[in-house]
Design a protein around this motif. Structure first.
Motif, mmCIF file in Angstrom:
data_model
loop_
_atom_site.group_PDB
_atom_site.id
_atom_site.type_symbol
_atom_site.label_atom_id
_atom_site.label_comp_id
_atom_site.label_asym_id
_atom_site.label_seq_id
_atom_site.Cartn_x
_atom_site.Cartn_y
_atom_site.Cartn_z
ATOM 1 N N SER A 147 -2.031 1.249 -6.101
ATOM 2 C CA SER A 147 -2.484 0.536 -4.260
ATOM 3 C C SER A 147 -4.209 1.161 -4.121
ATOM 4 C CB SER A 147 -2.013 0.323 -3.637
ATOM 5 O OG SER A 147 -0.884 -0.568 -4.500
ATOM 6 N N TYR A 148 -3.508 2.107 -4.238
ATOM 7 C CA TYR A 148 -4.812 3.693 -3.252
ATOM 8 C C TYR A 148 -5.808 3.444 -4.078
ATOM 9 C CZ TYR A 148 -1.755 5.033 0.468
ATOM 10 O OH TYR A 148 -1.175 4.393 1.610
ATOM 11 N N LEU A 149 -5.671 4.088 -6.451
ATOM 12 C CA LEU A 149 -6.558 4.325 -6.535
ATOM 13 C C LEU A 149 -7.663 3.049 -7.199
ATOM 14 C CD1 LEU A 149 -4.182 6.137 -9.756
ATOM 15 C CD2 LEU A 149 -6.396 6.847 -8.151
ATOM 16 N N ARG A 150 -6.529 1.192 -6.579
ATOM 17 C CA ARG A 150 -7.527 0.460 -7.381
ATOM 18 C C ARG A 150 -8.203 0.237 -5.955
ATOM 19 N NH1 ARG A 150 -2.047 -1.703 -9.360
ATOM 20 N NH2 ARG A 150 -1.351 -2.004 -7.315
ATOM 21 N N VAL A 151 -7.755 0.668 -4.876
ATOM 22 C CA VAL A 151 -8.611 0.428 -3.965
ATOM 23 C C VAL A 151 -10.483 1.557 -3.585
ATOM 24 C CG1 VAL A 151 -8.983 0.719 -1.430
ATOM 25 C CG2 VAL A 151 -6.840 -0.368 -1.881
ATOM 26 N N MET B 242 0.933 -1.350 0.142
ATOM 27 C CA MET B 242 0.571 0.254 0.356
ATOM 28 C C MET B 242 0.686 1.115 0.191
ATOM 29 S SD MET B 242 -3.123 -0.881 -0.455
ATOM 30 C CE MET B 242 -3.896 1.251 -0.202
ATOM 31 N N ARG B 243 2.172 1.262 -0.731
ATOM 32 C CA ARG B 243 3.094 2.514 -0.581
ATOM 33 C C ARG B 243 2.789 3.346 -1.995
ATOM 34 N NH1 ARG B 243 8.341 0.301 2.363
ATOM 35 N NH2 ARG B 243 7.706 -0.278 4.010
ATOM 36 N N SER B 244 1.926 2.566 -2.866
ATOM 37 C CA SER B 244 2.305 3.303 -4.759
ATOM 38 C C SER B 244 0.664 3.683 -4.909
ATOM 39 C CB SER B 244 2.704 1.996 -5.859
ATOM 40 O OG SER B 244 1.553 1.084 -5.188
ATOM 41 N N THR B 245 1.021 4.374 -5.181
ATOM 42 C CA THR B 245 -0.554 5.345 -5.896
ATOM 43 C C THR B 245 -1.015 4.061 -6.042
ATOM 44 O OG1 THR B 245 1.653 7.146 -6.212
ATOM 45 C CG2 THR B 245 -1.202 7.285 -6.975
ATOM 46 N N LEU C 224 -11.763 -3.921 3.943
ATOM 47 C CA LEU C 224 -10.919 -4.357 3.994
ATOM 48 C C LEU C 224 -10.437 -5.916 3.290
ATOM 49 C CD1 LEU C 224 -9.866 -5.372 7.033
ATOM 50 C CD2 LEU C 224 -12.043 -7.345 7.272
ATOM 51 N N PHE C 225 -11.382 -6.285 2.625
ATOM 52 C CA PHE C 225 -10.989 -7.374 1.540
ATOM 53 C C PHE C 225 -10.032 -6.937 0.428
ATOM 54 C CE2 PHE C 225 -14.186 -10.215 2.804
ATOM 55 C CZ PHE C 225 -13.552 -11.221 3.412
ATOM 56 N N SER C 226 -10.206 -5.559 -0.602
ATOM 57 C CA SER C 226 -9.302 -4.650 -0.900
ATOM 58 C C SER C 226 -8.195 -4.377 -0.327
ATOM 59 C CB SER C 226 -10.063 -3.351 -1.630
ATOM 60 O OG SER C 226 -10.083 -2.520 -1.344
ATOM 61 N N VAL C 227 -7.785 -4.217 0.882
ATOM 62 C CA VAL C 227 -6.585 -3.244 1.635
ATOM 63 C C VAL C 227 -5.831 -5.224 2.050
ATOM 64 C CG1 VAL C 227 -5.429 -2.733 3.469
ATOM 65 C CG2 VAL C 227 -7.830 -1.505 2.046
ATOM 66 N N ALA C 228 -5.936 -5.716 2.650
ATOM 67 C CA ALA C 228 -5.736 -7.264 2.399
ATOM 68 C C ALA C 228 -4.885 -7.879 1.239
ATOM 69 C CB ALA C 228 -6.644 -8.229 2.915
#
Length: 317
Positions: free
Chosen positions: A6-10, A1-4, A48-52
């Motif tokens: 990753s946040y966009l996908r969530v 969860m350090r890249s942009t 929760l699942f997307s972050v996991a």
């Protein structure tokens, strides 16, 4: 969860889940998240699942990276650095084109000759976005001039009247579904079977104790005859239900307990009791109610004074 990314996908997962929940839960008037609290739990589980998943993928990448040889790790890091530099390259290039400004190291080419106490001015071009916006306003002004001053299209007054008429229609459409907007001035007799049934239920739960289930009257007056203490008709009955009866000896006001739509339903149900035959009716109270809006044909004939004329006198009955 350090890249942009990753946040966009969530965020993308959350957006898709939100749309699917709204489409799957039938709630035409309000959002599903207002009418169904459990939808928040579903959205929370998606988050929760997307972050996991993102954490697991990042951990797997880290394990694979640690398994590489030092020179392979170095090549991988260089590739990632180059990839990061090229990320959003098109947006960055477009942004720079819209600014049309010189880099700091090239500003010497656009310095003007005048000098004010060591302060010099740069001859920058106007940003293209500003220039294009200015051209757009000119085109808009020409079209507006031709349309409204050359061809005399609709005026502001006509536009205002049209919008007011559309707003009134929209309000009327809204009132058809928003029954709780009803008040003493707008209440009308409800005739739908569902409204009458709802009014009967409200009457049985709140009014039957004083007026009896058949409306024949007990502590309260008889609701089946044509005599009313505070006036008959839908508006008077609605007012009595809402505001209560006479001070000190009338019924309580129900406006704090019942919604306006419910008061309209029970008032409409009470009107259906008119002319019925209760088991043990109470004697009439109040005055005979004649609807002032009713036509003469609707007024009971036995209540109209009859005159008998002869050659010497006129006698009223």
């Amino acid at each position: 969860m350090r890249s942009t990314s990753s946040y966009l996908r969530v965020l993308a997962f959350l957006g898709i889940a939100y749309i699917l929940i709204e489409l799957s839960v039938e709630s035409p008037e309000q959002s599903a998240f207002l009418t169904q609290p459990l939808t928040w739990i579903a959205l929370g589980l998606v988050l929760l699942f997307s972050v996991a998943i993102e954490i697991c993928v990042a951990a797997l990448n880290n394990v694979l990276f640690q398994s590489l040889k030092p020179e392979e790790q170095e090549r991988y890091l260089l590739a990632q650095k180059k990839k990061k530099e090229n990320q959003f390259r098109w947006f960055k290039a477009t942004y720079l084109r819209l600014l049309d400004s010189k880099p700091v190291e090239e500003e010497g080419e656009i310095i003007l000759d005048h000098n004010y106490d060591g302060i010099q001015e740069l001859d920058n071009n106007l940003p293209p976005w500003w220039v294009y916006s200015f051209y757009a306003t000119i085109i808009f002004g020409v079209i507006y001039l031709i349309r409204f001053h050359a061809f005399n299209d609709y005026t502001q007054a006509e536009e205002y009247e049209t919008e007011v008429a559309e707003a009134k229609l929209a309000i009327e459409e809204y009132k058809k579904t928003a029954k709780d907007l009803v008040d003493i001035n707008t209440v009308t007799v409800l005739t739908e079977a569902s409204d009458i049934s709802a009014g009967k239920s409200i009457f049985s739960a709140n009014c039957a104790a004083c007026h009896k289930a058949d409306g024949g009257g007990g502590i309260g007056p008889n609701l089946t005859d044509q005599y009313w203490i505070l006036g008959g008709g839908i508006k008077n009955i609605f007012r009595t239900v809402s505001e209560g009866g006479r001070d000190g000896k009338g019924m309580v006001a129900w406006k704090q307990t019942l919604k306006p739509a419910e008061m309209a339903q029970v008032a409409s149900y009470i009107l259906t009791l008119q002319g019925s035959t209760p088991l043990d009716p109470k004697e009439a109270q109040g005055e005979l109610w004649i609807d002032p809006e009713a036509s003469k044909e609707e007024i009971p004939q036995d209540e109209i004074p009859e005159t008998i004329s002869d050659s010497t006198a006129v006698v009223s009955k």
